[in-house]
Design a protein around this motif. Structure first.
Motif, short mmCIF file in Angstrom:
data_model
loop_
_atom_site.label_atom_id
_atom_site.label_comp_id
_atom_site.label_asym_id
_atom_site.label_seq_id
_atom_site.Cartn_x
_atom_site.Cartn_y
_atom_site.Cartn_z
N ALA A 76 0.83 -1.21 0.00
CA ALA A 76 0.00 0.00 0.00
C ALA A 76 0.86 1.26 0.00
O ALA A 76 0.49 2.27 -0.60
CB ALA A 76 -0.92 -0.01 1.22
N ARG A 77 2.01 1.20 0.65
CA ARG A 77 2.89 2.37 0.71
C ARG A 77 3.39 2.75 -0.68
O ARG A 77 3.52 3.93 -1.02
CB ARG A 77 4.06 2.08 1.65
CG ARG A 77 5.00 3.25 1.92
CD ARG A 77 5.96 2.88 3.02
NE ARG A 77 6.77 1.75 2.64
CZ ARG A 77 8.04 1.83 2.22
NH1 ARG A 77 8.62 3.01 2.13
NH2 ARG A 77 8.72 0.76 1.92
N VAL A 78 3.69 1.74 -1.49
CA VAL A 78 4.15 1.99 -2.86
C VAL A 78 3.02 2.60 -3.69
O VAL A 78 3.21 3.59 -4.40
CB VAL A 78 4.65 0.68 -3.50
CG1 VAL A 78 4.98 0.89 -4.98
CG2 VAL A 78 5.86 0.15 -2.75
N ALA A 79 1.83 2.01 -3.59
CA ALA A 79 0.68 2.54 -4.34
C ALA A 79 0.35 3.96 -3.90
O ALA A 79 -0.01 4.81 -4.72
CB ALA A 79 -0.53 1.63 -4.13
N ALA A 80 0.49 4.24 -2.60
CA ALA A 80 0.20 5.58 -2.09
C ALA A 80 1.19 6.59 -2.67
O ALA A 80 0.80 7.71 -3.03
CB ALA A 80 0.28 5.59 -0.57
N SER A 81 2.45 6.22 -2.78
CA SER A 81 3.45 7.12 -3.36
C SER A 81 3.15 7.41 -4.83
O SER A 81 3.19 8.58 -5.26
CB SER A 81 4.85 6.50 -3.24
OG SER A 81 5.80 7.25 -3.97
N ILE A 82 2.83 6.39 -5.60
CA ILE A 82 2.56 6.58 -7.02
C ILE A 82 1.28 7.39 -7.21
O ILE A 82 1.19 8.26 -8.10
CB ILE A 82 2.45 5.23 -7.75
CG1 ILE A 82 3.72 4.39 -7.53
CG2 ILE A 82 2.19 5.44 -9.23
CD1 ILE A 82 5.00 5.07 -7.93
N ALA A 83 0.27 7.13 -6.37
CA ALA A 83 -0.97 7.91 -6.44
C ALA A 83 -0.69 9.38 -6.13
O ALA A 83 -1.23 10.29 -6.78
CB ALA A 83 -2.00 7.34 -5.46
N HIS A 84 0.14 9.63 -5.14
CA HIS A 84 0.50 10.99 -4.77
C HIS A 84 1.19 11.71 -5.92
O HIS A 84 0.87 12.85 -6.25
CB HIS A 84 1.42 10.96 -3.55
CG HIS A 84 2.04 12.28 -3.21
ND1 HIS A 84 3.27 12.66 -3.70
CD2 HIS A 84 1.59 13.32 -2.46
CE1 HIS A 84 3.56 13.87 -3.25
NE2 HIS A 84 2.56 14.30 -2.49
N GLN A 85 2.15 11.03 -6.55
CA GLN A 85 2.89 11.68 -7.62
C GLN A 85 1.97 12.01 -8.80
O GLN A 85 2.11 13.05 -9.43
CB GLN A 85 4.05 10.81 -8.09
CG GLN A 85 4.91 11.47 -9.15
CD GLN A 85 6.36 11.07 -9.07
OE1 GLN A 85 6.87 10.73 -8.00
NE2 GLN A 85 7.05 11.11 -10.18
N THR A 158 -0.30 9.82 7.56
CA THR A 158 -1.14 9.28 8.63
C THR A 158 -1.67 7.90 8.29
O THR A 158 -1.65 6.98 9.12
CB THR A 158 -2.31 10.23 8.92
OG1 THR A 158 -1.81 11.49 9.35
CG2 THR A 158 -3.24 9.66 9.98
N ARG A 159 -2.13 7.74 7.07
CA ARG A 159 -2.84 6.51 6.69
C ARG A 159 -1.90 5.40 6.23
O ARG A 159 -2.16 4.23 6.48
CB ARG A 159 -3.85 6.84 5.60
CG ARG A 159 -4.86 5.74 5.33
CD ARG A 159 -5.99 6.25 4.47
NE ARG A 159 -6.72 7.32 5.12
CZ ARG A 159 -7.66 7.15 6.04
NH1 ARG A 159 -7.98 5.93 6.42
NH2 ARG A 159 -8.29 8.18 6.58
N TYR A 160 -0.80 5.79 5.53
CA TYR A 160 0.05 4.76 4.93
C TYR A 160 1.50 4.80 5.40
O TYR A 160 2.29 3.96 4.99
CB TYR A 160 0.02 4.88 3.40
CG TYR A 160 -1.37 4.69 2.84
CD1 TYR A 160 -1.92 3.42 2.72
CD2 TYR A 160 -2.13 5.79 2.45
CE1 TYR A 160 -3.19 3.24 2.20
CE2 TYR A 160 -3.40 5.62 1.94
CZ TYR A 160 -3.94 4.35 1.82
OH TYR A 160 -5.21 4.18 1.32
N GLY A 161 1.85 5.78 6.21
CA GLY A 161 3.21 5.85 6.72
C GLY A 161 4.26 6.19 5.69
O GLY A 161 5.43 5.83 5.84
N VAL A 162 3.87 6.91 4.63
CA VAL A 162 4.83 7.29 3.60
C VAL A 162 5.71 8.42 4.15
O VAL A 162 5.21 9.37 4.75
CB VAL A 162 4.11 7.75 2.32
CG1 VAL A 162 5.13 7.98 1.21
CG2 VAL A 162 3.08 6.71 1.89
#
Length: 257
Positions: A76-85, A158-162
């Protein structure tokens, strides 16, 4: 790109000048017809709802889940980073493109932007109303960094610890990519004035405390000081501006800062 756009004291109601720049620059208004089958844009959630950290089920969690499924990653952390970018790239492209082409930016306050968290550019963002703001660096930074990327970063941490450093690097990378595409299109059309305007505005934005130190710029090239974790996606590798030249072979949390 329109070969002869001039900075305008106002904005075109449909922001038509952005359309020739490609999907990441396009911003539709609610008056535009939706060309694909899907939800009525007026019924989509707003980005303000996406940034809410107090709810367990938000448009942001839907987006991260969608990205994870598309990239076939269980992290999920990886997906969160790509979604953010991806979202950072959309916001920078719109704000910077308008500032360069119109000399103004639209008010992109999060409650005014409706978002399809399962969609993709250019049909993921819809602006409720077009209200012009100044196109200077201070306004663009306030619009994108303070009102969008700061609460988005807080929600993802908060949600994914990125890690904060990773997210700031994403923001810098997204800005550099938008500026590079604007510069390329302007020079192809012989509009060195627009290219110069884009470079000057981008340089001032990178001096902002939230972007300073995110990477090294040489002309329009950018080498970030962090990694977005795309190398952890099945079949992925390092991006063109990554701090690594090849995928690292270290712990699962490597390159998170």
């Amino acid at each position: 790109m329109d070969p002869n756009p001039e900075p305008d004291p106002g904005l075109a109601p449909d922001l038509v000048a952005l359309r020739s720049l490609g999907g990441f620059f396009v911003l539709h208004t609610l008056a535009d017809p939706r060309p694909t089958v899907g939800e009525d844009p007026a019924q989509l959630p707003t980005l303000a709802e996406a940034y809410a950290t107090y709810a367990d089920d938000t448009p942001l969690t839907w987006r991260v889940t969608t990205v994870a499924e598309r990239l076939r990653t269980r992290e999920a952390r990886v997906a969160a980073s790509i979604a953010h970018q991806g979202l950072a790239a959309r916001l920078w492209s719109i704000a910077l493109g308008c500032a360069v082409l119109y000399g103004r930016t639209p008010d992109l306050d999060p409650p005014l932007l409706r978002w399809d968290p399962c969609g993709s550019a250019p049909y993921d963002l819809w602006l409720t109303r077009v209200s012009p703001l100044p196109g200077d660096a201070a306004t663009v930074a306030d619009t994108v960094l303070r009102r969008h990327l700061a609460p988005l970063e807080a929600a993802l941490r908060t949600r994914y610890g990125v890690a904060a450093g990773l997210l700031r690097g994403n923001s810098g990378s997204a800005l550099a990519a938008a500026a590079r595409e604007l510069d390329r299109r302007a020079r192809e059309d012989g509009r060195t004035d627009l290219a110069d305007r884009a470079r000057a505005l981008t340089g001032t934005l990178f001096a902002h405390p939230l972007l300073r130190g995110t990477g090294t710029r040489t002309g329009t090239a950018f080498r970030r000081h962090s990694c977005c974790l795309y190398y952890r996606v099945p079949g992925g590798g390092v991006c063109g501006d990554c701090c690594f030249t090849s995928p690292p072979r270290s712990s699962p949390r490597a390159a998170s800062g």
